[in-house]
Design a protein around this motif. Sequence first.
Motif, PDB file in Angstrom:
ATOM      1  N   GLN A  32       1.021  -1.283  -0.027  1.00  0.00           N
ATOM      2  CA  GLN A  32       0.176  -0.190   0.180  1.00  0.00           C
ATOM      3  C   GLN A  32       0.865   1.068   0.009  1.00  0.00           C
ATOM      4  OE1 GLN A  32      -3.440   0.113   2.422  1.00  0.00           O
ATOM      5  NE2 GLN A  32      -2.698   1.827   3.416  1.00  0.00           N
ATOM      6  N   TRP A  33       0.661   1.977  -0.954  1.00  0.00           N
ATOM      7  CA  TRP A  33       1.580   3.312  -1.077  1.00  0.00           C
ATOM      8  C   TRP A  33       0.375   4.484  -0.942  1.00  0.00           C
ATOM      9  CZ3 TRP A  33       6.284   4.073  -3.449  1.00  0.00           C
ATOM     10  CH2 TRP A  33       7.113   2.804  -3.914  1.00  0.00           C
ATOM     11  N   GLN A  34       0.864   5.398   0.092  1.00  0.00           N
ATOM     12  CA  GLN A  34       0.076   6.390   0.344  1.00  0.00           C
ATOM     13  C   GLN A  34       0.586   7.855  -0.264  1.00  0.00           C
ATOM     14  OE1 GLN A  34      -0.423   4.944   4.735  1.00  0.00           O
ATOM     15  NE2 GLN A  34      -0.573   7.091   4.543  1.00  0.00           N
ATOM     16  N   LEU A  35      -0.385   8.687  -0.422  1.00  0.00           N
ATOM     17  CA  LEU A  35       0.214   9.991  -1.081  1.00  0.00           C
ATOM     18  C   LEU A  35       0.635  10.931  -0.034  1.00  0.00           C
ATOM     19  CD1 LEU A  35      -0.060  11.421  -3.606  1.00  0.00           C
ATOM     20  CD2 LEU A  35      -2.259  12.208  -3.337  1.00  0.00           C
ATOM     21  N   TYR A  36       1.935  11.460   0.026  1.00  0.00           N
ATOM     22  CA  TYR A  36       2.329  12.627   0.912  1.00  0.00           C
ATOM     23  C   TYR A  36       2.472  13.897   0.428  1.00  0.00           C
ATOM     24  CZ  TYR A  36       3.323   8.553   3.875  1.00  0.00           C
ATOM     25  OH  TYR A  36       3.253   7.534   4.865  1.00  0.00           O
ATOM     26  N   PRO A  37       1.994  14.961   0.967  1.00  0.00           N
ATOM     27  CA  PRO A  37       2.316  16.184   0.428  1.00  0.00           C
ATOM     28  C   PRO A  37       3.535  16.751   0.524  1.00  0.00           C
ATOM     29  CG  PRO A  37       0.723  16.311   2.418  1.00  0.00           C
ATOM     30  CD  PRO A  37       1.156  15.006   2.296  1.00  0.00           C
ATOM     31  N   VAL A  38       4.335  17.550  -0.191  1.00  0.00           N
ATOM     32  CA  VAL A  38       5.515  18.174  -0.002  1.00  0.00           C
ATOM     33  C   VAL A  38       5.463  19.612  -0.354  1.00  0.00           C
ATOM     34  CG1 VAL A  38       7.989  18.315  -0.862  1.00  0.00           C
ATOM     35  CG2 VAL A  38       6.842  15.945  -0.723  1.00  0.00           C
ATOM     36  N   ASP A  39       5.487  20.548   0.741  1.00  0.00           N
ATOM     37  CA  ASP A  39       5.384  22.075   0.625  1.00  0.00           C
ATOM     38  C   ASP A  39       6.838  22.397   0.382  1.00  0.00           C
ATOM     39  OD1 ASP A  39       2.618  21.828   1.139  1.00  0.00           O
ATOM     40  OD2 ASP A  39       2.791  22.138   3.359  1.00  0.00           O
ATOM     41  N   PHE A  40       6.735  23.665  -0.750  1.00  0.00           N
ATOM     42  CA  PHE A  40       8.157  24.444  -0.897  1.00  0.00           C
ATOM     43  C   PHE A  40       7.798  25.854  -0.801  1.00  0.00           C
ATOM     44  CE2 PHE A  40       6.847  22.905  -4.893  1.00  0.00           C
ATOM     45  CZ  PHE A  40       6.972  23.951  -5.623  1.00  0.00           C
ATOM     46  N   LYS A  41       8.597  26.633  -0.430  1.00  0.00           N
ATOM     47  CA  LYS A  41       8.577  28.203  -0.402  1.00  0.00           C
ATOM     48  C   LYS A  41       9.234  28.773  -1.604  1.00  0.00           C
ATOM     49  CE  LYS A  41       7.067  28.375   4.376  1.00  0.00           C
ATOM     50  NZ  LYS A  41       7.312  28.969   5.539  1.00  0.00           N
ATOM     51  N   THR A  42       8.718  29.579  -2.303  1.00  0.00           N
ATOM     52  CA  THR A  42       9.310  30.599  -3.478  1.00  0.00           C
ATOM     53  C   THR A  42       9.006  32.065  -2.948  1.00  0.00           C
ATOM     54  OG1 THR A  42       7.634  30.682  -4.964  1.00  0.00           O
ATOM     55  CG2 THR A  42       9.241  28.621  -5.014  1.00  0.00           C
ATOM     56  N   GLU A  43       9.682  32.941  -3.814  1.00  0.00           N
ATOM     57  CA  GLU A  43       9.251  34.235  -3.685  1.00  0.00           C
ATOM     58  C   GLU A  43       8.004  34.585  -3.946  1.00  0.00           C
ATOM     59  OE1 GLU A  43      11.919  36.628  -5.960  1.00  0.00           O
ATOM     60  OE2 GLU A  43      13.810  36.077  -4.560  1.00  0.00           O
ATOM     61  N   GLU A  44       7.370  33.529  -4.677  1.00  0.00           N
ATOM     62  CA  GLU A  44       5.792  33.968  -5.175  1.00  0.00           C
ATOM     63  C   GLU A  44       5.071  33.249  -4.200  1.00  0.00           C
ATOM     64  OE1 GLU A  44       6.018  32.340  -9.005  1.00  0.00           O
ATOM     65  OE2 GLU A  44       6.640  33.991  -9.827  1.00  0.00           O
ATOM     66  N   GLY A  45       5.339  32.424  -3.079  1.00  0.00           N
ATOM     67  CA  GLY A  45       4.509  31.782  -2.106  1.00  0.00           C
ATOM     68  C   GLY A  45       4.732  30.409  -2.055  1.00  0.00           C
ATOM     69  N   THR A  46       3.959  29.763  -1.141  1.00  0.00           N
ATOM     70  CA  THR A  46       4.079  28.198  -0.843  1.00  0.00           C
ATOM     71  C   THR A  46       3.223  27.391  -1.800  1.00  0.00           C
ATOM     72  OG1 THR A  46       4.473  28.971   1.670  1.00  0.00           O
ATOM     73  CG2 THR A  46       3.950  26.871   0.896  1.00  0.00           C
TER      74      THR A  46
END
Length: 84
Positions: A32-46
């Motif tokens: 079973q593979w789950q979906l994981y969110p990855v957040d990253f920030k730039t000058e334009e936002g997250t």
Amino acid sequence: MPTENQPNCAYRERISSQSISLARVTMVNGLQWQLYPVDFKTEEGTFSVYLYAINLEHAAATLLELKETAVLRDGDLGGITRND
């Protein structure tokens, strides 16, 4: 990409909104593979991208590998096909 004569806000207004549906969980070879969110920030936002992993530790290892080896592919999403 925006130029000096074309600010970021004008560029964003031209992007059409479309969605891609991703299964929260999927089975691959009996695992079973789950979906994981990855957040990253730039000058334009997250912003967010998503990756599939077996557990949180696997997701962290995959993210590290992604950070070390990722390259941007040519073409837009409509032209991308599976590479397995």
